[in-house]
Design a protein around this motif. Structure first.
Motif, PDB file in Angstrom:
ATOM      1  N   ARG B  80       0.851  -1.182   0.000  1.00 34.57           N
ATOM      2  CA  ARG B  80       0.000   0.000   0.000  1.00 34.57           C
ATOM      3  C   ARG B  80       0.892   1.240   0.000  1.00 34.57           C
ATOM      4  N   CYS B  81       0.834   1.992  -1.071  1.00 27.76           N
ATOM      5  CA  CYS B  81       1.618   3.218  -1.144  1.00 27.76           C
ATOM      6  C   CYS B  81       1.149   4.184  -0.062  1.00 27.76           C
ATOM      7  N   ARG B  82       2.120   4.875   0.569  1.00 26.25           N
ATOM      8  CA  ARG B  82       1.771   5.779   1.663  1.00 26.25           C
ATOM      9  C   ARG B  82       1.132   7.071   1.160  1.00 26.25           C
ATOM     10  N   HIS B  83       1.132   7.274  -0.151  1.00 27.84           N
ATOM     11  CA  HIS B  83       0.553   8.495  -0.716  1.00 27.84           C
ATOM     12  C   HIS B  83      -0.961   8.364  -0.857  1.00 27.84           C
ATOM     13  N   ARG B  84      -1.430   7.552  -1.806  1.00 27.88           N
ATOM     14  CA  ARG B  84      -2.862   7.443  -2.071  1.00 27.88           C
ATOM     15  C   ARG B  84      -3.329   5.993  -2.000  1.00 27.88           C
ATOM     16  N   ALA B  85      -2.492   5.124  -1.398  1.00 22.97           N
ATOM     17  CA  ALA B  85      -2.892   3.754  -1.042  1.00 22.97           C
ATOM     18  C   ALA B  85      -2.867   2.728  -2.167  1.00 22.97           C
ATOM     19  N   ALA B  86      -2.426   3.081  -3.355  1.00 23.59           N
ATOM     20  CA  ALA B  86      -2.374   2.074  -4.426  1.00 23.59           C
ATOM     21  C   ALA B  86      -1.411   0.947  -4.046  1.00 23.59           C
ATOM     22  N   THR B  87      -1.710  -0.262  -4.490  1.00 17.69           N
ATOM     23  CA  THR B  87      -0.737  -1.337  -4.305  1.00 17.69           C
ATOM     24  C   THR B  87       0.513  -1.001  -5.115  1.00 17.69           C
ATOM     25  N   VAL B  88       1.679  -1.276  -4.548  1.00 23.17           N
ATOM     26  CA  VAL B  88       2.918  -0.924  -5.251  1.00 23.17           C
ATOM     27  C   VAL B  88       3.464  -2.090  -6.063  1.00 23.17           C
ATOM     28  N   CYS B  89       2.878  -3.288  -5.885  1.00 23.22           N
ATOM     29  CA  CYS B  89       3.373  -4.466  -6.609  1.00 23.22           C
ATOM     30  C   CYS B  89       2.214  -5.422  -6.855  1.00 23.22           C
ATOM     31  N   GLU B  90       2.050  -5.851  -8.096  1.00 25.23           N
ATOM     32  CA  GLU B  90       0.988  -6.812  -8.421  1.00 25.23           C
ATOM     33  C   GLU B  90       1.547  -8.130  -8.955  1.00 25.23           C
ATOM     34  N   LEU B  91       2.866  -8.290  -8.955  1.00 30.79           N
ATOM     35  CA  LEU B  91       3.444  -9.559  -9.401  1.00 30.79           C
ATOM     36  C   LEU B  91       3.356 -10.576  -8.267  1.00 30.79           C
TER      37      LEU B  91
END
Lengths: 157, 427
Positions: B80-91
């Motif tokens: 979870r990115c600390r900016h806007r919560a997007a996942t940072v890795c989907e592999l």
């Protein structure tokens, strides 16, 4: 003369029909004695023996799979799911008078316990001319969802 | 405000209310109290052997990255990115030097440190990167098993595993002297509650009934080996919800009984191995290929089950994902590892000869449990002759529900911070 698309399609259409109509023992006769029925997990793998698959069946395992479906002693296959499969998008990748490799699409619908599910797959067949006619030497079913969580598949894809 | 269910009213030492499989409020409590406050298994060491290796997985419902940093330290970080919560890795897995969020390009190091923020001047000095790493969970490892938890206050993994540790050590003897490695997995879902699967791994009673068609497909010698209900095996409560079910006592310690005859089904494999290995080593490898004779159930999400890891992941109150991870010998002979893969395929996974029948039984438990109200699930099998070992462990016969009672006892502790009044050591 090379194996024709028409002859190849006739064999795999027969296989699909036998599987959808529960004629599993007849299905066994379509394969060469050292033929393989494979459902891989990894979309890119070719060396199936060295990796984990969903199914990697030689003749003995195919027979056991059929006995399991017909034996009535497996709660997930008593009775087996009913299936309807459509094969299409045939392409002959290579062909000689001895063998051919054909790739096609399969869309299978399954009904069991009131739930209908479907599986799409790319299927590759290697067919071989034998004394007993054209036979399946290798069938590789690459499920579109092979790397995802599946549900129980207690039948033959 | 809605009243939460009271778990104490749903569970007794010998039975549970059927609603524990379907109540969504109870499920939400479990995701918090169990999956955020206990050690949750996330990976085996062999999945991330080198610096930069990572996998993505879950702790309860929380997506995480399990990663080995440059110093070799394993991190479990919220995906979870600390900016806007997007996942940072989907592999699912891979090797990397950093994790870069695809949304605005925030870049994190292998330990989660926030290293780069594009156009940082837009924050006019109001962004303290050092306070915004990927959220790291607490991580500890035992014998290759990597666990994580959100809770900084619970006791160490070592004390949590406690009396289960010697059984983990026994299980890892399937490496036959080599380290154990994972060799791929079967992943499937079933439409039912996670605790149905938790129970099943400590349920020997079902084996000869549910797995008739599997037993039909193996030779007589293997059938005899697997005919353990009514045999000399046992189920033992190891504390903290963990239990072991010993089905085949001769296959508890794979380094012992090396003089035992090689089973007929492995004769050809043994003959092949004899060209490269001395007789004693061949016997050790063959015993390892056959797998352990016990299931070790580790509360709440991992089992070391005979010859594989069983990992459960709750998806909702009525849906669960199961992974059956194949294991083998890291550096051992290819033919022996391939034999293990074929054995795994034979029983496990969505097209195995065992798993689909298990899944059908669990599916039926879920559907049947919706019939009526206030009807108990029985957990009392083997209770009448349950006894204590000198070390305090409760045990009963192999088909007893001692392991389920152990798991539910811990479930109640986790859900309420209180045990049954009459239970506990020495009761």
């Amino acid at each position: 003369m090379s194996i024709t698309l028409q002859d190849a399609v006739a064999l795999i259409a027969l296989e699909a029909d036998l599987l959808d109509h529960g004629a599993f023992r007849d299905w066994l006769t379509l394969y060469t004695s050292d033929g393989r029925y494979v459902v891989p997990i990894d979309p890119d793998v070719e060396d199936f023996e060295s990796v984990l698959n969903y199914a990697y069946d030689d003749a003995a395992m195919r027979e056991k799979r059929v006995e399991r479906l017909l034996g009535g002693r497996s709660i997930s296959a008593a009775p087996p799911a009913r299936t309807v499969r459509l094969l299409s998008r045939y392409r002959m990748l290579e062909t000689t008078d001895a063998t051919c490799t054909l790739r096609c699409a399969q869309h299978l619908m399954e009904l069991r316990q009131g739930r209908q599910r479907d599986y799409a797959a790319n299927v590759t067949y290697r067919l071989k001319n034998t004394d007993g006619g054209l036979k399946i030497d290798l069938k590789v079913i690459r499920l579109l969802t092979a790397t995802e969580a599946l549900t129980a598949v207690s039948y033959i894809l | 405000m809605q009243d939460l269910p009271d778990p104490r009213t749903l569970l007794a030492p010998d039975r549970a209310d059927g609603s524990i499989y379907s109540d969504p409020d109870l499920y939400d409590m479990e995701m918090d109290r169990i999956f955020m406050h206990n050690w949750i298994w996330v990976a085996h060491r062999s999945e991330i052997p080198e610096p930069g290796d990572f996998i993505t997985t879950f702790v309860g419902p929380h997506p995480v990255i399990v990663c080995r940093d440059r110093q070799g330290v394993v991190h479990v970080m919220l995906n979870r990115c600390r900016h806007r919560a997007a996942t940072v890795c989907e592999l699912r897995r891979g090797k990397t030097a950093s994790f870069v969020c695809p949304y605005h390009g925030w870049a994190y190091g292998l330990d989660g440190t926030l290293r780069g923020v594009p156009h940082q001047e837009g924050y006019s000095g109001h962004l303290d990167k050092s306070s915004l790493p990927l959220v790291n969970l607490r991580v500890e490892e035992y014998n290759g098993l990597v666990f994580a938890t959100f809770d900084e206050t619970i006791p160490s993994l070592d004390s949590w595993l406690g009396r289960a540790k010697p059984w983990i050590d026994l299980f890892m003897k399937q490496g036959a002297g080599w380290p154990v490695k994972t060799m791929g997995e079967h992943k499937f879902t079933f439409p039912g509650n996670w605790k149905i699967q938790l129970e099943n791994t400590t349920d020997a009673y079902h084996f000869p009934i549910v797995h008739k068609s599997f037993l039909d497909s193996v030779d007589q010698e293997t059938q005899d080996t697997l005919n353990f209900v009514g045999g000399k095996g046992f189920v033992e409560d190891l504390g903290n919800g963990h239990s072991v079910m010993v089905m085949i006592p001769e296959l508890v310690d794979l380094d012992e009984n090396l003089d035992a005859p090689i089973p007929e089904r492995f004769a050809e494999l043994a003959a092949g191995l004899s060209k490269d290995y001395p007789s004693e080593k061949v016997r050790q490898i063959i015993r390892a290929v056959g797998g352990s004779g016990f299931n070790l159930n580790l509360f709440p999400n991992l089992a070391c089950s005979m010859a594989f890891f069983r990992v459960l992941r709750p998806l909702s109150a009525t849906s669960t994902e199961i992974r059956h991870i194949a294991i083998g010998m890291d550096g051992g002979p290819d033919v022996a590892n391939q034999a293990r893969l074929r054995l795994h395929e034979h029983f496990q996974g969505p097209m195995g000869f065992g798993t689909p029948d298990d899944a059908e039984a669990w599916d039926r438990v879920q559907r049947g449990s919706l019939a009526g109200k206030n009807i108990d699930i029985l957990l009392n099998r083997g209770l009448g002759h349950e006894a204590r070992r000198p070390d305090g462990n409760l045990y009963s016969d192999v088909s007893a529900e001692t392991g389920m009672r152990a798991a539910y006892r811990q479930w109640l502790v986790a859900m309420t911070d209180k045990a049954f009044p009459a239970e506990g050591e020495g009761a």
